[in-house]
Design an enzyme around this catalytic site. Structure first.
Site, short mmCIF file in Angstrom:
data_model
loop_
_atom_site.label_atom_id
_atom_site.label_comp_id
_atom_site.label_asym_id
_atom_site.label_seq_id
_atom_site.Cartn_x
_atom_site.Cartn_y
_atom_site.Cartn_z
N ARG A 52 0.85 -1.19 0.00
CA ARG A 52 0.00 0.00 0.00
C ARG A 52 0.89 1.24 0.00
O ARG A 52 2.10 1.14 0.15
CB ARG A 52 -0.94 -0.01 1.22
CG ARG A 52 -0.17 -0.38 2.50
CD ARG A 52 -0.60 0.28 3.71
NE ARG A 52 -0.52 1.71 3.61
CZ ARG A 52 0.59 2.42 3.73
NH1 ARG A 52 1.77 1.84 3.94
NH2 ARG A 52 0.58 3.74 3.65
N ALA A 54 0.89 5.12 -2.20
CA ALA A 54 0.83 5.40 -3.64
C ALA A 54 2.09 4.97 -4.41
O ALA A 54 1.98 4.21 -5.38
CB ALA A 54 0.53 6.90 -3.83
N ARG A 112 -7.52 -0.37 -7.01
CA ARG A 112 -7.76 0.82 -6.16
C ARG A 112 -7.78 2.06 -7.08
O ARG A 112 -6.91 2.19 -7.94
CB ARG A 112 -6.66 0.99 -5.09
CG ARG A 112 -6.65 -0.12 -4.05
CD ARG A 112 -5.73 0.21 -2.88
NE ARG A 112 -6.37 1.10 -1.91
CZ ARG A 112 -5.73 1.63 -0.87
NH1 ARG A 112 -4.44 1.39 -0.69
NH2 ARG A 112 -6.37 2.41 -0.02
N GLN A 219 -2.83 2.71 9.80
CA GLN A 219 -1.49 2.74 9.18
C GLN A 219 -0.50 3.52 10.04
O GLN A 219 0.69 3.23 10.04
CB GLN A 219 -1.57 3.38 7.79
CG GLN A 219 -2.26 2.55 6.73
CD GLN A 219 -3.74 2.87 6.63
OE1 GLN A 219 -4.37 3.30 7.61
NE2 GLN A 219 -4.33 2.66 5.48
N ASP A 260 -1.87 10.82 -2.47
CA ASP A 260 -2.19 9.80 -3.47
C ASP A 260 -2.43 10.40 -4.85
O ASP A 260 -2.28 9.72 -5.85
CB ASP A 260 -3.41 9.00 -3.02
CG ASP A 260 -3.02 8.07 -1.89
OD1 ASP A 260 -2.88 8.57 -0.75
OD2 ASP A 260 -2.77 6.89 -2.16
O1 MRU Z 1 -4.77 3.34 2.02
P1 MRU Z 1 -3.29 3.54 2.00
O2 MRU Z 1 -2.61 2.99 3.20
O3 MRU Z 1 -2.67 3.04 0.71
O4 MRU Z 1 -3.10 5.11 2.03
C1 MRU Z 1 -1.83 5.63 1.93
C2 MRU Z 1 -1.76 7.10 2.05
O5 MRU Z 1 -2.74 7.79 2.15
C3 MRU Z 1 -0.39 7.70 1.94
O6 MRU Z 1 -0.30 8.86 2.70
C4 MRU Z 1 -0.12 8.05 0.47
O7 MRU Z 1 -0.31 6.92 -0.33
C5 MRU Z 1 1.21 8.60 0.26
S1 MRU Z 1 2.46 7.41 0.45
C6 MRU Z 1 3.97 8.10 0.14
#
Ligand code: MRU
Length: 377
Positions: A52, A54, A112, A219, A260
């Site tokens: 997970r 981005a 996603r 997270q 993202d």
């Molecule tokens: O749902 P997730 O855990 O994939 O969400 C991740 C985020 O919101 C992060 O802050 C984003 O992807 C930036 S990662 C460098």
């Protein structure tokens, strides 16, 4: 005991016939490296957040397309291995292979919707195939391998540079707040929002990092707190609804988060709750920085209103993490995975080509000009 900081989040395995990830659903209890070979398990790994963040899912998708293109020599009479579906076998002939490649990339892309890095990386892989319409699978394989590895290496360099620009915004003694995980676990190695923190520590600055737990999938508590502690940073965990209190008390000097998708006007989509942090930060005059590789800036998306926000299952709110379901059975649940932070709440967007500031349309043009003149890959 292995240190999470020494393991790449996404890589090819030793035989280069599988994508190896750290299964993030098991952290921090267990560091489980998982090798993935089939489209269905790759799709699930993204949807279930085993991999997970981005940038990490972009790199993962590029490596996955290479691994899936290798295919497997399986006797037609033999039952398919668990997790494999008939469509996983790539055909050899150019036209059939090209069609299969696009169909498989579209399938992974549908896992996603919000993080643009997923479609960004897949598009690079698809463009390569399209550029060689007469090439068969075997001819394309080494090129797909090299491009996927280049996308991975680019992520490492991009995050290192974001760290270099970001650290200029930190002062010795600062308290920093972050939300969700935009750390090494969301990229290959350094993270985006955490890269400046790691560099600050490396340079002998004394900093304290506060991380929001990040409901509903935690997270911040499970991943960010774990990786910051593993790197030796002074780390404090907060429930999401406590960051206002920490800001008012003067604990926080700056906020660093990832994102993202960045729209052309500087609106950014990041983990749900980011916009609340931004609004409170504005109230207390605390600068909020978004750390974003240029691969996350989507100039085709005009404003935050045009960003598709992923909606996730109700059970993540009502049941997950609790021994027994904790909410009434028939209650309606609103569970968007991301929210949009309006550009006027953002002090700057830290990219690998410098820090963009409002008006963002103009500063992004400058950033992309620098990128065109001096590309990393
Ligand atoms: O749902 P997730 O855990 O994939 O969400 C991740 C985020 O919101 C992060 O802050 C984003 O992807 C930036 S990662 C460098």
């Amino acid at each position: 005991m292995q240190n999470i900081m020494d393991i790449d989040t996404v890589a090819l395995n030793g035989h280069e016939d599988a994508v190896r990830i750290i299964d993030q659903t098991k952290l921090p209890v267990e560091i489980d490296l998982k090798d993935l070979r089939y489209a269905r398990e790759m799709y699930d790994a993204i949807y279930l957040l085993e991999v997970r963040g981005a940038p990490a899912i972009g790199v993962f998708a590029a490596l996955s397309m290479y691994v899936l293109s290798i295919g497997r020599d399986i006797d037609a009479n033999v039952e398919l291995p668990v997790g494999m579906e008939p469509g996983d076998m790539p055909p050899d002939a150019p036209e059939e292979f090209h069609q299969w490649f696009h169909k498989t990339a579209d399938y992974l892309n549908s896992s996603r919707p919000t993080a643009v890095n997923l479609s960004w990386a897949l598009k690079h892989m698809q463009d390569l195939v399209d550029a060689h319409p007469d090439a068969d699978r075997k001819t394309l394989l080494p090129m797909l391998h090299d491009l996927a590895i280049a996308i991975r290496d680019e992520d490492i360099e991009v995050c290192r540079r974001i760290g270099e620009y970001g650290v200029t915004l930190i002062k010795d003694g600062d308290g920093l707040l972050t939300h969700c995980n935009a750390g090494k676990l969301a990229t290959v190695r350094y993270g985006t929002a955490t890269a400046p923190m790691y560099l600050a520590k490396e340079r002998g600055m004394n900093i304290r990092v506060y991380c929001d737990e990040t409901r509903p999938l935690l997270q911040g508590a499970r991943l960010t707190a774990f990786e910051l502690l593993s790197s030796g940073l002074d780390t404090t965990l907060l429930c999401d609804n406590m960051s206002g209190s920490a800001m008012r008390a003067g604990f926080i000097n700056a906020i660093f988060v990832g994102c993202d998708r960045v729209a052309a006007n500087g609106d950014t989509a990041n983990k749900i709750g980011t916009s609340v942090v931004a609004a409170v930060a504005k109230q207390y005059g605390i600068p909020m920085y978004i750390c974003a590789p240029t691969s996350t800036i989507d100039m085709n998306t005009k404003t935050g209103d045009d960003i598709v926000i992923e909606q996730r299952k109700a059970e993540e709110v009502t049941e997950m993490w609790y021994e027994k379901r904790m909410a009434p059975r028939d209650v309606k649940v609103y569970n968007p995975a991301f929210d949009v932070t309006d550009h006027d709440l953002i002090a700057g967007i830290v990219t690998e080509y410098g820090i963009a500031r409002a008006p963002y349309e103009e500063s992004f043009q400058e950033i992309f000009k620098k990128k065109a003149e001096n590309p990393i890959r």
